[in-house]
Write an enzyme that holds these catalytic residues in place. Structure first.
Site, short mmCIF file in Angstrom:
data_model
loop_
_atom_site.label_atom_id
_atom_site.label_comp_id
_atom_site.label_asym_id
_atom_site.label_seq_id
_atom_site.Cartn_x
_atom_site.Cartn_y
_atom_site.Cartn_z
N CYS A 256 -1.14 6.09 -1.39
CA CYS A 256 -0.09 5.78 -0.41
C CYS A 256 -0.30 6.55 0.89
O CYS A 256 0.14 6.11 1.96
CB CYS A 256 1.28 6.09 -1.00
SG CYS A 256 1.75 4.98 -2.36
N GLU A 387 -2.94 -0.91 -3.06
CA GLU A 387 -1.84 -1.56 -3.78
C GLU A 387 -0.79 -2.19 -2.84
O GLU A 387 0.42 -2.03 -3.02
CB GLU A 387 -1.18 -0.60 -4.77
CG GLU A 387 -0.57 0.66 -4.22
CD GLU A 387 0.04 1.55 -5.30
OE1 GLU A 387 1.13 2.09 -5.07
OE2 GLU A 387 -0.60 1.72 -6.37
#
Length: 663
Positions: A256, A387
């Protein structure tokens, strides 16, 4: 199974391996040709590691800098109660006095705008200065050397005597370094401090001894002994623990962290290279600060030092779908870089490849050479995205980056992404999109309960073989007990079995500071003084250190009714064609002893013994910082004949290695 039956098959495997690496399902001995049905090649890059600056894994962790907020760039945007003097205190002793302020008028560099100004009216008996508490204290060891540096712009006219002190909890001085500043522009001063005592929570104090006006920035303290003695280097014990995994690749710098908390927080690799005082720092999506002292140059060097292929990941032109804390409401905070800015962003990605692989005569290759590494880093992989939510914004920007990289650098293997879960809408849409573009490798992520890993051992047995290969970039069962680790081990046997489609896999996350853990589980926990590899760590190490490049099918069976339906039992057999060794991995994640038969026959060979490593305990056993070796592999020898009927202990992983070199 009798010993007489075991020996023929064993010799067949040991002697007829020459053609296995070709993946043709056959082996040869001279003119004789023996078919081994189903034998197939395994990716040589199968097991690696994933590093993300999460849970203080970089600053306050593997990056060896001991000073927190060394350049006074912390702010409330990092954390609500932070400011440029976080981790610092103004120090006046022996009746000295003056003032301290944070200034920006004449910085060391525009990328590093804040600095401290000391106006010392009276230095008193001991001096006036500043003290840094480090990351929850500074751990020092008696007799060890620590490299100190500081930038000072002396504003007053006369030379100023300075002293740097390592101090204990009650002000005791555990090492000093003295120097003298001169009036003029910013200048770097360096020295070495030898610690005279052990301390877990020391601090660093910088004192001026005369009436003066000083600007101070980039105060630094490194252990002299960094990993491989690299300058601006890594904490030796943590880096060595990663190296001991023998990873085939290293994915960095995130997760992230890469696509960041909003467009302006996207990780830009160019901000992380060059002299550290010129790098651009920023807020960490995990609610702290990135000094970027551990930048792309250091990541590439670390890969080189541990023999791992670099796998840098760049944002796919969009921010994290959880930006702005929208994960609490299910997202989506994903925003795309304006299309008018994508040409520049794509050029950054192309420049990254040039930085890694370009000649010293190229623009970015010359910057690599200037940093101290004229030789290319031999970059093979580049990840695009992490992702990401499968939206039009993502797809449009991914395709723009993908097409540009593929056109200019067809030699680079691009790794795409299919969302954060092993199933669901993003997963399905991600695979559909990857199929349309023929993305070479696709990154899957899953964090699941141990039962999921045990029940999904056949996940890749009939998986998309004509299409993209798979990189399992992040996976872990929810916990660090032995049962968690064994469920992962059972799943990893299936990755070996399907190593022709699963290109790479990496447990995540890698590192976590025990006092600043923002995600669990992790592979290695640490504090300022020591570290604790988890049981999961030893599973990863046993697989990576005993990786093969050929899978040998039907070599191990379990002799008990219903064994095939018993998801707690798993096994694999591989061969390392470089050493010739045959390696068996046998997992029993259940409460009862199982019997495994190695279906290896032979024609008479010299080898009669093998080495065996066993990781075994109770299901809830785990390693902790106070008991880091509660569960570790045991080492022994085993007779090859015993493999005909091997009693697999409950809650265990057994790794058996048979060398072709004989006893």
């Amino acid at each position: 199974m009798s010993v007489k039956r075991v020996w023929p098959v064993l010799c067949l495997v040991l002697l007829f391996i020459t053609d296995l690496a070709s993946g043709q399902g056959s082996a040869s001995l001279g003119a004789q040709k023996i078919k081994i049905p189903g034998a197939k090649p395994i990716s040589k890059d199968l097991f690696g590691v994933f590093f993300e600056d999460l849970s203080y894994a970089a600053d306050g962790g593997m990056y060896a800098e001991l000073i927190q907020n060394r350049s006074f760039e912390y702010s409330a945007s990092d954390r609500k109660n932070w400011n440029p003097l976080t981790a610092w205190e103004y120090t006046t002793e022996g009746y000295g006095y003056g003032t301290i302020s944070v200034e920006t008028a004449k910085p060391l560099h525009p990328n590093n705008p804040h600095y401290v100004q000391l106006n010392i009216d009276d230095a008193g008996q001991q001096g006036v200065g500043i003290t840094n508490a480090g990351y929850d204290g500074i751990s020092i060891i008696a007799g060890q050397k620590y490299d100190f540096s500081i930038y000072v712009r002396q504003i007053s006219a006369n030379p100023v005597d300075m002293q740097v002190q390592l101090r204990g909890d009650k002000g005791a001085v555990y090492g000093t370094f003295s120097f003298q500043t001169q009036a003029g522009p910013w200048k770097k001063y360096t020295g070495t401090i030898t610690a005279t005592a052990n301390a877990d929570s020391a601090s660093l104090t910088v004192l001026a001894r005369q009436r003066s006006v000083l600007a101070i920035d980039e105060v630094s303290l490194f252990p002299h002994n960094t990993f491989k003695n690299e300058p601006n280097g890594l904490r030796a014990d943590l880096a060595q623990a990663v190296a001991n995994l023998q990873p085939k690749f290293l994915r960095f710098p995130g997760g992230c962290l890469v696509h960041g908390d909003g467009i302006n927080n996207i990780y830009r690799w160019k901000n992380t290279i060059g002299p550290v005082e010129r790098r651009v720092q920023q807020r960490n999506i995990w609610n702290y600060h990135q000094s970027t002292g551990l930048g792309f140059y250091e990541y590439f060097r670390f890969c080189e030092d541990i023999g791992a292929k670099p796998l840098p990941v760049v944002a796919a032109g969009v921010s994290c779908q959880n930006s702005g804390g929208t994960w609490r409401i299910g997202g989506t905070g994903q925003k795309g870089i304006p299309l008018t800015e994508m040409k520049s962003y794509i050029q950054d990605v192309l420049d990254l490849i040039e930085y890694a692989n370009g000649p010293v005569t190229s623009v970015w290759g010359s910057k690599r050479a200037t940093a101290g590494h004229p030789k290319p880093f031999n970059l093979q992989y580049v990840g695009i995205g992490n992702e990401d939510k499968q939206t039009n914004d993502f797809r449009d920007r991914f395709k723009m980056i993908y097409d540009a990289v593929r056109a200019k650098h067809p030699e680079i293997t691009i790794v795409g992404t299919v969302g954060p879960s092993p199933a669901g809408e993003d997963y399905d849409l991600g695979w559909k999109f990857a199929d349309q573009l023929s993305v070479p490798v696709v990154d899957e992520h899953f964090y699941e309960k141990p039962e999921w890993f045990l029940k999904n051992n056949n996940r890749y047995d009939s998986y998309r073989r004509p299409k993209s290969k798979v990189y399992i970039g992040e996976y872990a069962s929810w916990g660090n007990t032995l049962v968690n680790a064994l469920s992962e081990a059972a799943f990893m046997t299936s990755l070996e079995r399907n190593g022709d489609i699963v290109q790479m896999a990496s447990y995540a996350p890698l590192l976590a500071n025990l006092k600043h853990t923002s995600w669990n589980p992790n592979l290695i926990y640490f504090n300022n003084k020591t570290l604790a590899p988890t049981v999961n760590y030893y599973v990863q190490q046993l697989f990576s250190a005993n990786q093969g490049d050929v899978y040998i099918p039907n070599a191990i069976s379990f002799n008990q009714p219903g064994a095939r339906a018993d998801s707690t039992l798993a096994a694999s057999c591989v061969q390392n064609s470089k050493t010739g060794d045959i390696i068996l991995k046998i997992v029993n994640a259940g409460p009862h002893t199982a019997t495994a038969s190695a279906n290896l026959a032979g024609l008479g060979i010299a080898t009669t013994k093998a080495t065996i490593e066993v990781l075994q305990g109770q299901p809830s056993d785990k390693n902790t910082i106070d008991n880091p070796k509660n569960i570790v592999p045991s080492h022994a020898e085993i007779s090859v004949a015993q493999l005909g009927s091997y009693a697999v202990p409950p809650y265990s992983l057994s790794v058996i290695r048979i060398s072709l070199k004989g006893n």
